[in-house]
Structure formats: structure tokens, C-alpha cells
Design an enzyme around this catalytic site. Structure first.
Site, short mmCIF file in Angstrom:
data_model
loop_
_atom_site.label_atom_id
_atom_site.label_comp_id
_atom_site.label_asym_id
_atom_site.label_seq_id
_atom_site.Cartn_x
_atom_site.Cartn_y
_atom_site.Cartn_z
N GLY A 93 0.82 -1.23 0.00
CA GLY A 93 0.00 0.00 0.00
C GLY A 93 0.84 1.26 0.00
O GLY A 93 2.02 1.26 0.34
N ARG A 145 -2.66 8.34 4.11
CA ARG A 145 -2.81 9.22 5.28
C ARG A 145 -1.48 9.75 5.81
O ARG A 145 -1.44 10.64 6.62
CB ARG A 145 -3.58 8.47 6.39
N GLN A 204 2.33 -6.89 -6.23
CA GLN A 204 0.93 -6.50 -6.40
C GLN A 204 0.97 -5.19 -7.20
O GLN A 204 1.19 -4.12 -6.65
CB GLN A 204 0.25 -6.28 -5.03
N LYS A 261 38.24 14.53 10.07
CA LYS A 261 37.59 13.79 8.99
C LYS A 261 38.59 12.86 8.34
O LYS A 261 39.73 13.26 8.10
CB LYS A 261 37.07 14.78 7.96
N ASN A 302 51.38 15.90 19.54
CA ASN A 302 50.60 17.00 20.09
C ASN A 302 50.24 17.97 18.97
O ASN A 302 51.12 18.49 18.28
CB ASN A 302 51.39 17.74 21.17
N TYR A 338 42.87 20.73 0.93
CA TYR A 338 42.02 20.92 -0.26
C TYR A 338 42.47 22.17 -1.00
O TYR A 338 42.58 23.25 -0.42
CB TYR A 338 40.58 21.07 0.23
N ALA A 364 55.16 27.49 16.55
CA ALA A 364 53.82 28.07 16.49
C ALA A 364 53.72 29.06 15.35
O ALA A 364 54.69 29.74 15.00
CB ALA A 364 53.50 28.75 17.82
C1 UD1 Z 1 -6.72 -2.85 7.75
C2 UD1 Z 1 -7.95 -3.77 7.92
C3 UD1 Z 1 -8.70 -3.33 9.17
C4 UD1 Z 1 -7.77 -3.37 10.38
C5 UD1 Z 1 -6.51 -2.53 10.13
C6 UD1 Z 1 -5.50 -2.78 11.24
C7 UD1 Z 1 -8.72 -4.42 5.70
C8 UD1 Z 1 -9.71 -4.20 4.62
N1 UD1 Z 1 -8.83 -3.66 6.77
O1 UD1 Z 1 -7.20 -1.55 7.48
O2 UD1 Z 1 -9.81 -4.20 9.40
O3 UD1 Z 1 -8.45 -2.89 11.52
O4 UD1 Z 1 -5.88 -2.93 8.89
O5 UD1 Z 1 -4.41 -1.90 11.13
O6 UD1 Z 1 -7.91 -5.33 5.57
N2 UD1 Z 1 -1.85 -3.36 1.60
C9 UD1 Z 1 -1.40 -4.04 0.47
N3 UD1 Z 1 -2.13 -3.96 -0.66
C10 UD1 Z 1 -3.29 -3.26 -0.77
C11 UD1 Z 1 -3.74 -2.58 0.40
C12 UD1 Z 1 -3.02 -2.65 1.55
O7 UD1 Z 1 -0.35 -4.69 0.52
O8 UD1 Z 1 -3.88 -3.25 -1.85
C13 UD1 Z 1 -1.05 -3.44 2.84
C14 UD1 Z 1 -0.55 -2.08 3.33
O9 UD1 Z 1 0.73 -1.79 2.81
C15 UD1 Z 1 -0.52 -2.26 4.84
C16 UD1 Z 1 -1.57 -3.32 5.10
O10 UD1 Z 1 -1.85 -3.94 3.87
O11 UD1 Z 1 0.73 -2.72 5.30
C17 UD1 Z 1 -2.84 -2.72 5.70
O12 UD1 Z 1 -3.35 -1.74 4.80
P1 UD1 Z 1 -4.01 -0.40 5.31
O13 UD1 Z 1 -4.40 0.40 4.13
O14 UD1 Z 1 -3.16 0.24 6.34
O15 UD1 Z 1 -5.34 -1.01 5.97
P2 UD1 Z 1 -6.28 -0.30 7.02
O16 UD1 Z 1 -7.17 0.64 6.33
O17 UD1 Z 1 -5.48 0.20 8.16
CA CA Z 2 -3.31 0.22 8.72
#
Ligand code: UD1
Ligand code: CA
Length: 461
Positions: free
Chosen positions: A12, A16, A71, A354, A380, A390, A426
Site C-alpha cells: 500500500g 494518510r 501487487q 575527517k 601533540n 584541499y 607556532a
Molecule cells: C486494515 C484492515 C482493518 C484493520 C486494520 C488494522 C482491511 C480491509 N482492513 O485496514 O480491518 O483494523 O488494517 O491496522 O484489511 N496493503 C497491500 N495492498 C493493498 C492494500 C493494503 O499490501 O492493496 C497493505 C498495506 O501496505 C498495509 C496493510 O496492507 O501494510 C494494511 O493496509 P491499510 O491500508 O493500512 O489497511 P487499514 O485501512 O489500516
Molecule cells: Ca493500517
């Protein structure tokens, strides 16, 4: 545990975070979020798969000893798992799934969770926690009227929850164990008809529950540990918790830390017993500090070895260097990368060094610049000495042999060598080599003009 494989979700973007950098690459206490998760799971099983997508090259480069699954498009946590189908083909054991953004998770907690899953002979288990502020998390929907741990009917995401469901304080940590073939069968039934138009891994739990599978629900005793990082505020919170953990571990091993709240010590740093760390000290990276060392306030030390009984006074900045035993340094010394201080060296205030080495017992106590120099033992270096290394284009070396004495405010124009026992008067500007045991004076001769001082005074207004 045999027949267990681990999968970490790290594809992901982490919207945020408001960052150009993928969320899992953000650091706390000197390691990226995903590295923390990896370190926590590696004692459980070495067989780790990481799903990567956003900035996959950087994520891949940062992790050692794992296999990767791509992915390409991030269509949700369920979709991320679907991408791992080929990598897990033929595997019939259990799959432990974790998100890449839970850096505080401890190995012991994961082991307890797995033990619970095994003891209960569950087909899937979910790790949950009761939290004060469940906002943003998926909520655990329990089956009405059931009293045991197998009572989950599903998980509802915050954005898809009803007002009543939003009041639930038991949340999904995104840490699960699944029987692998069963997981992929359920995943094929997951649809993206939800607020985010994503394939949710959480829906698998609802599907398995409807099928009447045995699902374990294990509540973590420590709600802090499972905090999933989504924002910079949570990074700061986690960093503080992690630093406290590191300080506690060091104090248990005999290190004195006078003010853990203001002390920053990265996870990989090692410190020997009876070392004293004053308030507001930062020790980063792969630093190794010996026993009985004193490090005073406002010093920042990165990737540096420091030998036993050395004292680092206030305000020193030290990077990528090696410092011997019984050295004293500071206040306000600066060691840039590649410095080697042998035992019993003394480096004082406003000395910058350095890419240089100083032999046993050598001293540079005040206001000096030492760059690209090889300095022997018992040398010393006077106040204000400069190795002029340099010329605006290239850097040149300076060599100062054992027991030489460089008088204050001298400049050594490199490349240049001062022989063993050589003495530089010196205020000299040294442009040629100084032979061993020679006295070298390289400065304008003093002229005294009698009675000229009052004359000058009268003329000036
Ligand atoms: C997710 C859970 C939520 C849980 C929370 C805990 C889902 C739908 N929701 O939400 O229930 O309470 O974690 O922290 O699973 N990621 C991928 N591929 C994607 C999307 C995300 O690899 O397509 C990975 C992200 O990099 C991350 C993890 O999955 O490490 C969680 O993704 P994030 O978007 O943080 O999920 P939350 O909205 O926090
Ligand atoms: Ca999360």
C-alpha cells in the site's frame, strides 16, 4: 512450528501519511516499519513472503532473506493475498498474515497467538484488541449469544460500519492465521462492493463464518503493540514507545540512562554495562558502545564503535568512526566519517576531524581541523592547527609521525609529512616536509620598532 509460512502485506501507499514515500518505508527507532515486523516474525519462521507494490524496488532493497510477490495495482488487502496465490501453490499448511505497519508487535505475542490457534485446532484465527479509540479500524462482529472464542461472524470496516457497529471497541489487528487452501478458496468469493471499492481480506472471515468453519478469536493483552501506523502522529507515538522499550532493555543489562524520555537509541545499538548516558543523547544506527563509557548531554553518535572507559563530553557529533579505549572527547568535538582514534587519544573543544587516524595518546585539544591525516602516537596538535588538505579541486594527505609537536596556529599545506619527533614552531605555514627531530619555523620574522606605538595613538581620532 513446522508447516507454517508467513506473509507480510506491504504494497500500500499509505495515503494518510501525506508522503511521497511508501508508508512501510517510514522509520521508527532506526528501522523501517516493515523491517520491524520482519524482525518480529523471523524467529517464528524463516519462510517469509512480502507483498510489495508501491515503491517496490525500495522495499525489496530494504529487506534481506525474504521472497517477494508483486501487487502491481493496490486493489485492497484481499487482492494482495490473491497475488500470492502462485507463490503459495501446493502449500497446505498454515499461513500467518501480518500488515507491514505494526512495528510494535513482539515475537512473544505472535507465538502466543499461534499457540492459541494450534491448541484450538482452528481453521482460521484473528488477533483482536480492545482499544479506547477504535476509529479507522475494522470492527469485530461477535455472534450473539455465544460465549466462547469461536464466536465471530465477521469484520466490518470503519467506512462500511453502521452507527451501532462503530460503537464496538474490539478491533481487527490485521494479523491472522489461515489454513492456506481454505483461505484461497474463500478469497475467490470476495467482492469489492464496499465504500472503498476494494477487495477486503476482512471479508474472508465473514465468508468462513457463514460456511461454519472453526474460527479462533484471540484478544491481545496489550492494545499498544498492535497499533497499525497510518499517520505521522502514530509514528511519533510509536517511536516514543519503541525508544522506551530499548532504554528498558539496556537498563536491564546494566546501562545507566538518566532520562529515558529524552534519550534516542536505535534498536540495533549495543551498549556495555556501567556505561552512563546523560539526558538528551542520541545514539543511532549500528553503534557499539563499550563498558564504563560516559556520554554527556546533546551528543549525537551514529554508526560508531566506542571503546571502554571513554568519555564523550557535551555536544559531540560523531559519524561512522572508531574510537578506542580511555579516549576523552569534547565538549563540542566533531568527528566526520572515517576517523580512527586509538586508545588514550584526547580530542578537545571545536576540533573537527575527517578521514584521519590518531595514534595512541595523541592530542588535539583546541580549535583544530584535521582532514585526511595519518597521525602517529604521542603527537601533540596545538590550538588552531589546520591540515590544509584541499586546493579547490583535489584533497591531499598529511602525515605526522610519532612524537611530533605541531605548534599552535600552524597550517600544514598538504601533501606534507612531519617526521618522527619533528617540531613545528607556532604560527608556521609548512609547505615542505619536516625531517625527523628537526625544528621547523615557517613564519615572517618579528620586527620591533621603538617608540612607534604612542605616535600611532596620537594620530588616530
Ligand atoms: C486494515 C484492515 C482493518 C484493520 C486494520 C488494522 C482491511 C480491509 N482492513 O485496514 O480491518 O483494523 O488494517 O491496522 O484489511 N496493503 C497491500 N495492498 C493493498 C492494500 C493494503 O499490501 O492493496 C497493505 C498495506 O501496505 C498495509 C496493510 O496492507 O501494510 C494494511 O493496509 P491499510 O491500508 O493500512 O489497511 P487499514 O485501512 O489500516
Ligand atoms: Ca493500517
Amino acid at each position: 512450528m513446522n508447516n507454517l509460512r508467513i506473509l507480510i502485506l506491504a504494497a500500500g501507499k499509505g495515503t494518510r501519511m501525506k508522503s511521497r514515500k511508501a508508508k512501510v518505508l517510514h522509520s521508527v527507532s532506526g528501522r523501517t516499519l516493515v523491517e520491524h515486523v520482519l524482525r518480529a516474525v523471523q524467529p517464528v519462521s524463516k519462510d517469509v513472503l512480502v507483498v510489495v507494490g508501491h515503491q517496490s524496488d525500495e522495499v525489496k532493497a530494504s529487506l534481506k532473506g525474504v521472497a517477494f510477490v508483486d501487487q502491481k495495482e493496490q486493489l485492497g488487502t484481499g487482492h494482495a493475498l490473491m497475488c500470492a496465490r502462485d507463490a503459495l501453490r501446493g502449500f497446505t499448511g498454515d499461513l500467518l498474515v501480518l500488515p507491514g505497519d505494526v512495528p510494535l508487535i513482539r515475537t512473544e505475542t505472535i507465538q502466543e497467538f499461534l499457540q492459541f490457534h494450534q491448541d484450538g485446532k482452528f481453521e482460521a484465527s484473528v488477533l483482536t484488541a480492545d482499544v479506547v479509540n477504535p476509529s479507522g479500524y475494522g470492527r469485530i462482529i461477535r455472534k450473539a449469544g455465544r460465549r466462547y472464542n469461536t464466536e465471530i461472524s465477521g469484520i466490518v470496516e470503519h467506512r462500511d460500519a453502521t452507527a451501532k457497529e462503530l460503537k464496538i471497541t474490539e478491533i481487527n489487528t490485521s494479523i491472522y492465521v489461515f489454513n492456506t487452501p481454505m483461505l484461497f478458496e474463500a478469497l475467490s468469493k470476495v467482492r469489492n462492493e464496499n465504500a472503498q471499492k476494494e477487495y477486503y481480506l476482512t471479508d474472508v472471515i465473514g465468508i468462513l463464518s457463514t460456511e461454519g468453519r472453526r474460527i479462533g478469536v484471540w484478544k491481545s493483552p496489550d492494545a499498544d503493540e498492535i497499533l497499525g501506523i497510518n499517520t505521522r502522529q502514530e509514528i511519533a507515538y510509536t517511536d516514543r514507545a519503541m525508544r522506551r522499550r530499548k532504554c528498558d532493555a539496556l537498563m536491564s543489562e546494566g546501562v545507566t540512562i538518566l532520562d529515558p524520555a529524552s534519550t534516542f537509541i536505535d534498536m540495533d545499538v549495543q551498549i556495555g554495562a556501567d556505561t552512563v548516558i546523560f539526558p538528551s543523547v542520541q545514539i543511532f544506527g549500528t553503534s557499539v558502545i563499550g563498558e564504563d563509557v560516559t556520554i554527556r548531554s546533546f551528543s549525537r553518535i551514529s554508526n560508531t564503535h566506542i571503546g571502554a572507559r571513554t568519555t564523550v563530553q557535551e555536544g559531540c557529533i560523531v559519524d561512522d568512526s572508531r574510537i578506542g579505549e580511555d579516549v576523552t572527547m569534547g565538549p563540542y568535538s566533531r568527528l566526520r566519517p572515517g576517523v580512527l582514534l586509538a586508545d588514550k587519544v584526547k580530542v578537545g573543544n571545536f576540533v573537527e576531524i575527517k578521514g584521519s587516524s590518531l595514534g595512541v595518546g595523541s592530542k588535539a585539544m583546541h580549535l583544530a581541523y584535521i582532514g585526511d591525516a595519518t597521525i602517529g602516537t604521542g603527537v601533540n596538535i596545538g590550538a588552531g592547527v589546520i591540515t590544509v588538505n584541499y586546493d579547490g579541486t583535489r584533497k591531499y594527505p598529511t602525515t605526522i609521525e610519532d612524537d611530533a609537536f605541531i605548534g599552535s596556529d600552524s597550517q600544514l599545506i598538504a601533501p606534507v609529512r612531519v617526521g618522527k619527533g619533528g617540531f613545528v614552531a607556532a604560527g608556521s605555514t609548512i609547505t615542505e616536509d619536516v625531517p625527523a627531530e628537526a625544528l621547523s619555523i615557517g613564519r615572517g620574522r618579528q620586527v620591533n620598532k621603538e617608540n612607534r606605538a604612542p605616535h600611532r595613538k596620537k594620530k588616530s581620532p
